[in-house]
Design a protein around this motif. Structure first.
Motif, PDB file in Angstrom:
ATOM      1  N   HIS A 203       0.566  -0.877   0.028  1.00 13.74           N
ATOM      2  CA  HIS A 203      -0.141  -0.229  -0.074  1.00 13.74           C
ATOM      3  C   HIS A 203       1.042   1.633  -0.325  1.00 13.74           C
ATOM      4  CE1 HIS A 203      -3.872  -2.012   0.756  1.00 13.74           C
ATOM      5  NE2 HIS A 203      -3.324  -2.650   1.161  1.00 13.74           N
ATOM      6  N   CYS A 441     -11.417   1.688   4.471  1.00 16.38           N
ATOM      7  CA  CYS A 441     -11.560   2.943   4.225  1.00 16.38           C
ATOM      8  C   CYS A 441     -10.839   3.624   6.282  1.00 16.38           C
ATOM      9  CB  CYS A 441     -13.333   3.718   4.607  1.00 16.38           C
ATOM     10  SG  CYS A 441     -13.374   2.960   2.906  1.00 16.38           S
ATOM     11  N   ASP A 444      -7.099   3.748   5.825  1.00 15.17           N
ATOM     12  CA  ASP A 444      -6.355   3.830   4.333  1.00 15.17           C
ATOM     13  C   ASP A 444      -6.393   5.354   4.381  1.00 15.17           C
ATOM     14  OD1 ASP A 444      -5.632   2.808   1.291  1.00 15.17           O
ATOM     15  OD2 ASP A 444      -7.138   4.706   0.792  1.00 15.17           O
ATOM     16  N   ASN A 449      -5.419   4.999  -0.710  1.00 14.73           N
ATOM     17  CA  ASN A 449      -5.316   3.939  -1.789  1.00 14.73           C
ATOM     18  C   ASN A 449      -7.041   3.531  -2.318  1.00 14.73           C
ATOM     19  OD1 ASN A 449      -2.740   3.686  -2.566  1.00 14.73           O
ATOM     20  ND2 ASN A 449      -2.634   2.125  -0.926  1.00 14.73           N
ATOM     21  N   CYS A 450      -7.987   3.437  -1.388  1.00 12.23           N
ATOM     22  CA  CYS A 450      -9.666   3.444  -1.690  1.00 12.23           C
ATOM     23  C   CYS A 450      -9.973   3.741  -2.733  1.00 12.23           C
ATOM     24  CB  CYS A 450     -10.477   3.578   0.245  1.00 12.23           C
ATOM     25  SG  CYS A 450      -9.914   2.538   1.006  1.00 12.23           S
ATOM     26  N   CYS A 460     -13.794  -0.549  -0.399  1.00  7.65           N
ATOM     27  CA  CYS A 460     -12.466   0.300  -0.697  1.00  7.65           C
ATOM     28  C   CYS A 460     -11.675  -1.944  -0.863  1.00  7.65           C
ATOM     29  CB  CYS A 460     -11.658   0.185   1.179  1.00  7.65           C
ATOM     30  SG  CYS A 460      -9.925   0.363   0.250  1.00  7.65           S
ATOM     31  N   TRP A 463      -7.920  -3.574  -0.001  1.00  9.01           N
ATOM     32  CA  TRP A 463      -7.980  -3.866   0.747  1.00  9.01           C
ATOM     33  C   TRP A 463      -8.027  -5.492   1.279  1.00  9.01           C
ATOM     34  CZ3 TRP A 463      -4.781  -2.358   4.904  1.00  9.01           C
ATOM     35  CH2 TRP A 463      -4.165  -1.129   4.570  1.00  9.01           C
TER      36      TRP A 463
END
Length: 512
Positions: A203, A441, A444, A449-450, A460, A463
């Motif tokens: 990530h 979420c 993140d 990155n979501c 999301c 993940w």
């Protein structure tokens, strides 16, 4: 000093390599004095804490290495967006067909640049560097700060130990009392390298904070007579795609690769670089774990040696007289754990996880109990016995102190048992799909990155369930470690309470 701690201290200072410091020669005899052993232990503490500081500075260098500006220049169509690692020149050329013209499904993953990385630039959002204690990068940095404190006071203590300055030795002892549990907590967090390391790499990989790492790990290419073209900002910087299997991830990355670079080797380049960095990272964390636990042992043995050099009665009287200062660590620690576990950004205290969300609130209650005990300790130490009434009031205060510490034991034991039981029993079946995305979420916030974490429509898929569960277990493990440390404080507090009771009942309170 007990026999086994005396033997352990003597063994360490006699067999540890001392070539880095001329102060450690000649070698110690088996029957060396406590002061000589203490001096050598302190030298080893200086060396070990310096290693922690170096590791922290090295990580900070990597994180902020992206601040080095790159010059832009022209280049050829087929070598679009390559970076030359030897000349530090960025070759950026527009392709004939825009990569945003490709046909995609519901969400156009392929149309995003690595800088977009689904929800915006990490530079613009400023979230990729958000401190999170389950992220071992920040654990190393905090350990470096703790090492800096230890280094400063250990360096000052060199003269104190050589000249046997009692006041300075007592100050050094109190510094070690404060930093020892902090060092133990964060070093214990490093044991989660297998659960969290690869998650952080995946990530964080396309973030600017990992630019230096990509530059070193990603393989070079040749194009139109240009050698050593870096792929760090191109093929090796694919964003995080939602996928259930490794094969599905490979297909998505290579589709993105073909759309941008008319190539299908992006997955191989990026995966190979990530695996190489994973091996190096685990070795790095392993070295820090070994050094961290060695420093924990040194700190404990040094505290025991200081007790003997200063004398145990003096140390005991100082501790009883400074109970508020001694309880600073559990008070601050409980407040932090309570805030971090009960806040809206905690993945433990979430809607469906209602049966365990009380852990954070109970930590806040334990902080209040420790604070009340600290106030009672201050009152007991500050009040003199002038008559029978004063003695009676002081006896009542001591009883209240013991009762408060026993109540604190019950509270902390409840936290510890709950954290351990949930940690052992929690599995993938305990987390529904919608709950997974909601927690993802939250996690993140540190990575950005979501694809869709807007309020009311949190999703999301970047993940995986295993990644979310791994970090949830780390949070619960941190809770259990903290509760165990605070439990030791509470039991010791009860012991000091009984010492106070004996002193008051025998009219010895003036010596406490």
């Amino acid at each position: 000093m007990s026999s086994w701690t005396r033997i352990g201290s003597s063994c360490i200072v006699r067999h540890a390599p001392c070539f880095w410091c001329s102060l450690c020669s000649p070698p110690l005899d088996v029957n060396a004095t406590d002061r000589a052993v203490l001096f050598r232990l302190n030298i080893l503490i200086i060396f070990s804490s310096s290693c922690q500081i170096f590791s922290s500075l090295f990580l900070l260098f990597i994180i902020f290495s992206n601040m080095i500006p790159l010059r832009q220049d022209g280049g050829s169509k087929n070598c679009a967006n390559h970076t030359n690692s030897t000349t530090n020149i960025v070759v950026r050329v527009l392709r004939g067909v825009s990569y945003r013209d490709s046909i995609v499904d519901d969400f156009d993953f392929l149309s995003l640049t690595p800088e977009d990385n689904f929800s915006g630039s990490d530079v613009e959002s400023g979230k990729s560097l958000t401190p999170s204690l389950w992220n071992l990068i920040w654990v190393i940095i905090v350990i470096g700060l703790v090492g800096l404190v230890i280094l400063i006071f250990s360096s000052i203590a060199v003269k104190t130990i050589k000249e046997v300055i009692l006041a300075g030795a007592m100050r050094f002892y109190w510094v070690l009392v404060w930093v020892f549990p902090v060092e133990l907590f964060f070093v214990g967090n490093l044991l989660d390298i297998n659960q969290v390391t690869y998650t952080v790499i995946v990530h964080m990989w396309s973030k600017s904070a990992f630019f230096w790492i990509r530059e070193k790990m990603c393989e070079k290419e040749s194009c139109e007579g240009i050698e050593n073209l870096s792929t760090a900002e191109t093929k090796c910087k694919a964003p995080v795609f939602p996928s259930n299997t490794e094969e599905e991830l490979k297909q998505q990355v290579n589709k993105w690769c073909y759309d941008r670079y008319e190539s299908d080797n992006c997955y191989d380049i990026q995966h190979s670089a990530q695996q190489k960095f994973l091996v190096i990272t685990k070795a790095f964390y392993g070295a820090n774990i070994a050094n961290g636990f060695f420093l924990v042992v040194l700190l404990y043995l040094t505290m025991q040696s200081l007790r003997e050099v200063i004398s145990r009665p003096i140390v005991q009287r100082s501790t009883v007289a400074n109970i508020p200062a001694w309880l600073i660590v559990p008070i601050v620690g409980s407040l932090y754990m309570g805030y971090s576990l009960a806040s809206k950004t905690s993945i433990v205290a979430n809607q469906d996880f209602y049966s365990y969300s009380w852990i954070g609130n109970v930590y806040l209650i334990s902080a209040g109990a420790f604070f009340i005990a600290a106030l009672l300790g201050w009152h007991i130490a500050a009040t003199s016995v002038m008559n029978r009434a004063d003695k009676k009031r002081k006896q009542i205060s001591v009883v209240l102190f013991i009762f408060t510490m026993m109540l604190t034991i019950i509270i902390v034991v409840a936290i510890f048992v709950t954290s351990v039981v949930v940690l052992v029993s929690f599995d993938s079946k305990s987390l529904k799909e919608e709950d997974l995305y909601r927690r993802a979420c939250i996690l993140d916030l540190s990575f950005n990155n979501c694809s869709d974490c807007a309020e009311g429509n949190q999703s999301c898929p970047q993940w995986s369930k295993e990644q979310v569960l791994g970090i949830l277990r780390i949070n619960l493990k941190q809770s259990a470690i903290s509760a165990f440390i605070f439990l030791i404080y509470a039991f010791n507090g009860v012991g000091y309470g009984f010492v106070l009771r004996d002193h008051v009942s025998t009219n010895q309170i003036d010596y406490v």
